[in-house]
Write a protein that holds these residues in place. Structure first.
Motif, PDB file in Angstrom:
ATOM      1  N   GLN A   1      11.120 -19.551  25.090  1.00  0.00           N
ATOM      2  CA  GLN A   1       9.900 -18.875  24.082  1.00  0.00           C
ATOM      3  C   GLN A   1      10.763 -17.411  23.593  1.00  0.00           C
ATOM      4  N   TRP A   2      11.545 -16.811  24.763  1.00  0.00           N
ATOM      5  CA  TRP A   2      12.175 -15.761  24.637  1.00  0.00           C
ATOM      6  C   TRP A   2      13.128 -15.725  23.610  1.00  0.00           C
ATOM      7  N   MET A   3      14.169 -16.764  23.885  1.00  0.00           N
ATOM      8  CA  MET A   3      15.263 -17.109  22.928  1.00  0.00           C
ATOM      9  C   MET A   3      14.923 -17.356  21.323  1.00  0.00           C
ATOM     10  N   ASP A   4      13.842 -18.224  21.198  1.00  0.00           N
ATOM     11  CA  ASP A   4      13.538 -18.438  19.903  1.00  0.00           C
ATOM     12  C   ASP A   4      13.083 -17.163  19.274  1.00  0.00           C
ATOM     13  N   ASP A   5      12.184 -16.396  20.018  1.00  0.00           N
ATOM     14  CA  ASP A   5      11.844 -14.979  19.538  1.00  0.00           C
ATOM     15  C   ASP A   5      12.800 -14.075  18.968  1.00  0.00           C
ATOM     16  N   HIS A   6      13.944 -14.341  20.195  1.00  0.00           N
ATOM     17  CA  HIS A   6      14.871 -13.473  20.044  1.00  0.00           C
ATOM     18  C   HIS A   6      15.891 -13.591  18.778  1.00  0.00           C
ATOM     19  N   VAL A   7      16.207 -14.890  18.527  1.00  0.00           N
ATOM     20  CA  VAL A   7      16.961 -15.317  17.446  1.00  0.00           C
ATOM     21  C   VAL A   7      15.892 -14.827  16.064  1.00  0.00           C
TER      22      VAL A   7
ATOM     23  N   GLU B   1      17.988 -27.662  30.486  1.00  0.00           N
ATOM     24  CA  GLU B   1      17.481 -27.337  32.161  1.00  0.00           C
ATOM     25  C   GLU B   1      16.718 -26.134  32.241  1.00  0.00           C
ATOM     26  N   LEU B   2      17.171 -25.009  31.380  1.00  0.00           N
ATOM     27  CA  LEU B   2      16.667 -23.665  31.690  1.00  0.00           C
ATOM     28  C   LEU B   2      15.434 -23.443  30.632  1.00  0.00           C
ATOM     29  N   ARG B   3      15.138 -23.906  29.590  1.00  0.00           N
ATOM     30  CA  ARG B   3      14.440 -23.491  28.431  1.00  0.00           C
ATOM     31  C   ARG B   3      12.843 -23.287  29.087  1.00  0.00           C
ATOM     32  N   ASP B   4      12.581 -24.207  30.023  1.00  0.00           N
ATOM     33  CA  ASP B   4      11.138 -23.913  30.516  1.00  0.00           C
ATOM     34  C   ASP B   4      11.088 -23.290  31.822  1.00  0.00           C
ATOM     35  N   LEU B   5      11.920 -22.672  32.340  1.00  0.00           N
ATOM     36  CA  LEU B   5      11.809 -21.732  33.243  1.00  0.00           C
ATOM     37  C   LEU B   5      11.201 -20.376  32.825  1.00  0.00           C
ATOM     38  N   PRO B   6      10.233 -19.767  33.718  1.00  0.00           N
ATOM     39  CA  PRO B   6       9.928 -18.328  33.492  1.00  0.00           C
ATOM     40  C   PRO B   6      11.056 -17.656  33.300  1.00  0.00           C
ATOM     41  N   LEU B   7      10.929 -16.640  32.455  1.00  0.00           N
ATOM     42  CA  LEU B   7      12.059 -15.713  32.136  1.00  0.00           C
ATOM     43  C   LEU B   7      12.922 -15.210  33.182  1.00  0.00           C
ATOM     44  N   ALA B   8      12.064 -14.612  34.096  1.00  0.00           N
ATOM     45  CA  ALA B   8      12.453 -14.069  35.259  1.00  0.00           C
ATOM     46  C   ALA B   8      12.936 -14.870  36.321  1.00  0.00           C
ATOM     47  N   ALA B   9      12.646 -16.280  36.054  1.00  0.00           N
ATOM     48  CA  ALA B   9      13.305 -17.022  37.233  1.00  0.00           C
ATOM     49  C   ALA B   9      14.726 -17.751  36.936  1.00  0.00           C
TER      50      ALA B   9
ATOM     51  N   GLY C   1      23.532 -12.461  25.769  1.00  0.00           N
ATOM     52  CA  GLY C   1      22.836 -11.632  24.811  1.00  0.00           C
ATOM     53  C   GLY C   1      21.541 -11.545  24.790  1.00  0.00           C
ATOM     54  N   VAL C   2      20.807 -12.884  24.877  1.00  0.00           N
ATOM     55  CA  VAL C   2      19.297 -13.218  24.839  1.00  0.00           C
ATOM     56  C   VAL C   2      18.894 -12.333  26.157  1.00  0.00           C
ATOM     57  N   LEU C   3      19.517 -12.455  27.323  1.00  0.00           N
ATOM     58  CA  LEU C   3      18.870 -11.808  28.699  1.00  0.00           C
ATOM     59  C   LEU C   3      19.177 -10.289  28.566  1.00  0.00           C
ATOM     60  N   LYS C   4      20.108  -9.939  28.055  1.00  0.00           N
ATOM     61  CA  LYS C   4      20.433  -8.565  27.873  1.00  0.00           C
ATOM     62  C   LYS C   4      19.510  -7.809  27.004  1.00  0.00           C
ATOM     63  N   ALA C   5      18.920  -8.583  25.981  1.00  0.00           N
ATOM     64  CA  ALA C   5      17.798  -7.927  25.153  1.00  0.00           C
ATOM     65  C   ALA C   5      16.477  -7.998  25.943  1.00  0.00           C
ATOM     66  N   ALA C   6      16.271  -9.057  26.808  1.00  0.00           N
ATOM     67  CA  ALA C   6      15.095  -8.954  27.715  1.00  0.00           C
ATOM     68  C   ALA C   6      15.161  -7.877  28.667  1.00  0.00           C
ATOM     69  N   VAL C   7      16.409  -7.532  29.044  1.00  0.00           N
ATOM     70  CA  VAL C   7      16.618  -6.385  30.007  1.00  0.00           C
ATOM     71  C   VAL C   7      15.986  -5.015  29.124  1.00  0.00           C
ATOM     72  N   ARG C   8      16.427  -4.919  27.932  1.00  0.00           N
ATOM     73  CA  ARG C   8      16.148  -3.676  27.256  1.00  0.00           C
ATOM     74  C   ARG C   8      14.532  -3.693  26.835  1.00  0.00           C
ATOM     75  N   GLU C   9      13.832  -4.789  26.822  1.00  0.00           N
ATOM     76  CA  GLU C   9      12.500  -4.951  26.499  1.00  0.00           C
ATOM     77  C   GLU C   9      11.705  -4.902  27.845  1.00  0.00           C
ATOM     78  N   GLY C  10      12.223  -4.657  28.936  1.00  0.00           N
ATOM     79  CA  GLY C  10      11.655  -4.627  30.009  1.00  0.00           C
ATOM     80  C   GLY C  10      11.013  -6.068  30.683  1.00  0.00           C
ATOM     81  N   LYS C  11      11.480  -6.856  30.287  1.00  0.00           N
ATOM     82  CA  LYS C  11      10.989  -8.378  30.855  1.00  0.00           C
ATOM     83  C   LYS C  11      11.825  -8.774  31.971  1.00  0.00           C
TER      84      LYS C  11
END
Length: 363
Positions: free
Chosen positions: A71-77, A101-109, A141-151
């Protein structure tokens, strides 16, 4: 208080770490695949309470589904701006298909261990090092954006060592070798294009986007402001060159000036100088199939690529003692570090001059 228990699954031998705590009078638990994440979650439970710890991880109860990596990847792109069509297409493909294998994992997992497992599976599938690097860079890059957003609190991609791929070796042609290849190209339009590429060092997409008005014959200069790009659906469109430094004015040798004069006199030339017989801008594949593939056989077993004409131009300038910074500006590199990394080994005269300078001081 919270506790951690570690166990090895009999199904696949993987080690997991289960964090257990009591919440609302009930025993609760959460399983992690790496000990570091488990210990970090345990500390958050003890310091902030279980609900805050779960919020930090973006993992919530089933009545409020957790934000997943997909979900976060799709929103980010979707939210990215300034992407050209082909780049956006690539990112959308990566988001949809590169991390099943990773798409369905909770972001922080999405932990370091989970990413490590993904890399190992890519290697097992014999993906090239470059492909793995490209996908990993996108994920980072996707996860770096998640860090910036506090996710999430940190990017688990950082510091990951990735498999390397052997870069195809550049081929630098001597003047005699280029003459052999050039002499085998029978059609004037393709021979002129080859001569232009080696005499200017321009990228193919820049050269084939040139118009007559981009050339100042009196001053023997060429202004480069356009290049062919691939838009959505792999359709070619005109856009700016590769980087800000790629917008540049270069001086032309006499041979390049003569090429321009011949192209302008060609009745098939309309909007762009380097075109096919129908007046359409030449493509790399077209030039390769109709001229370069057959012509380069004269150098067998060496097999120079079309892009090696650019490398050859750089090598001739460096061999003639042109300073590396001038070569860098001429080629349109973003910074001189790129030029030095690619061609620095050719600049032997500068090393000789440096040694001579020290010898003079000591002499």
């Amino acid at each position: 208080m919270a506790s951690i228990s570690t166990r090895t699954r009999t199904s696949d031998g993987a080690t997991t770490h289960r964090v257990m705590w009591r919440q609302d009078g009930k025993q609760r638990s959460l399983t992690f695949v790496d000990l570091q994440s488990a210990m970090r979650f345990k500390r958050n439970v003890e310091a902030h309470g279980p609900r805050e710890a779960l919020a930090i991880l973006d993992i919530v109860d089933s009545d409020a589904p957790a934000l997943t990596l997909g979900q976060w990847m799709d929103d980010h792109v979707a939210g990215r701006t300034g992407l050209q069509g082909a780049t956006r297409d690539k990112y959308e493909r990566f988001a949809e298909k590169a991390f099943p294998e990773l798409r369905d994992l909770p972001l922080a997992a999405v932990t370091e261990a989970a990413i490590g497992g993904w890399v190992q599976r890519q290697e097992a599938a014999e993906s090239s090092g470059k492909t793995i690097q490209d996908k990993h860079a996108f994920l980072s890059g996707v996860l770096k954006a998640a860090v910036r957003e506090g996710k999430i609190d940190r990017n688990p991609c950082e510091g990951r060592r990735l498999p390397k791929t052997l870069r195809q070796e550049m081929v630098f042609l001597s003047r005699a070798e280029f003459d052999k290849v050039h002499g085998r190209i029978t059609q004037e339009r393709w021979a002129d294009l080859a001569l232009w590429l080696v005499s200017t060092g321009m990228r193919f997409g820049e050269a084939t986007a040139l118009r007559a008005e981009d050339i100042d014959l009196d001053r023997a200069e060429c202004r480069i402001t356009r290049a062919w790009k691939h838009d959505t659906g792999r359709k070619r469109t005109i856009g700016p060159p590769k980087s800000k430094r790629s917008v540049r004015t270069i001086s032309l040798p006499t041979q390049a000036v003569e090429v321009v004069k011949r192209r302008i006199a060609d009745p098939t030339v309309d909007e762009v100088l380097f075109c096919n017989s129908a007046g359409t801008a030449a493509t790399t594949q077209e030039f390769y199939n109709r001229a370069w593939l057959e012509a380069r056989k004269v150098l067998a077993p060496r097999a120079p690529r079309v892009h090696d004409l650019r490398h050859t131009c750089a090598s001739w300038m460096i061999g003639a003692g042109v300073p590396l910074v001038v070569v860098s500006r001429h080629l349109g590199h973003e910074d001189i570090g790129t030029t030095s990394n690619v061609y620095g080994h050719l600049d032997r005269s500068s090393y000789d001059d440096a040694a001579a300078a020290i010898g003079k001081v000591l002499g």
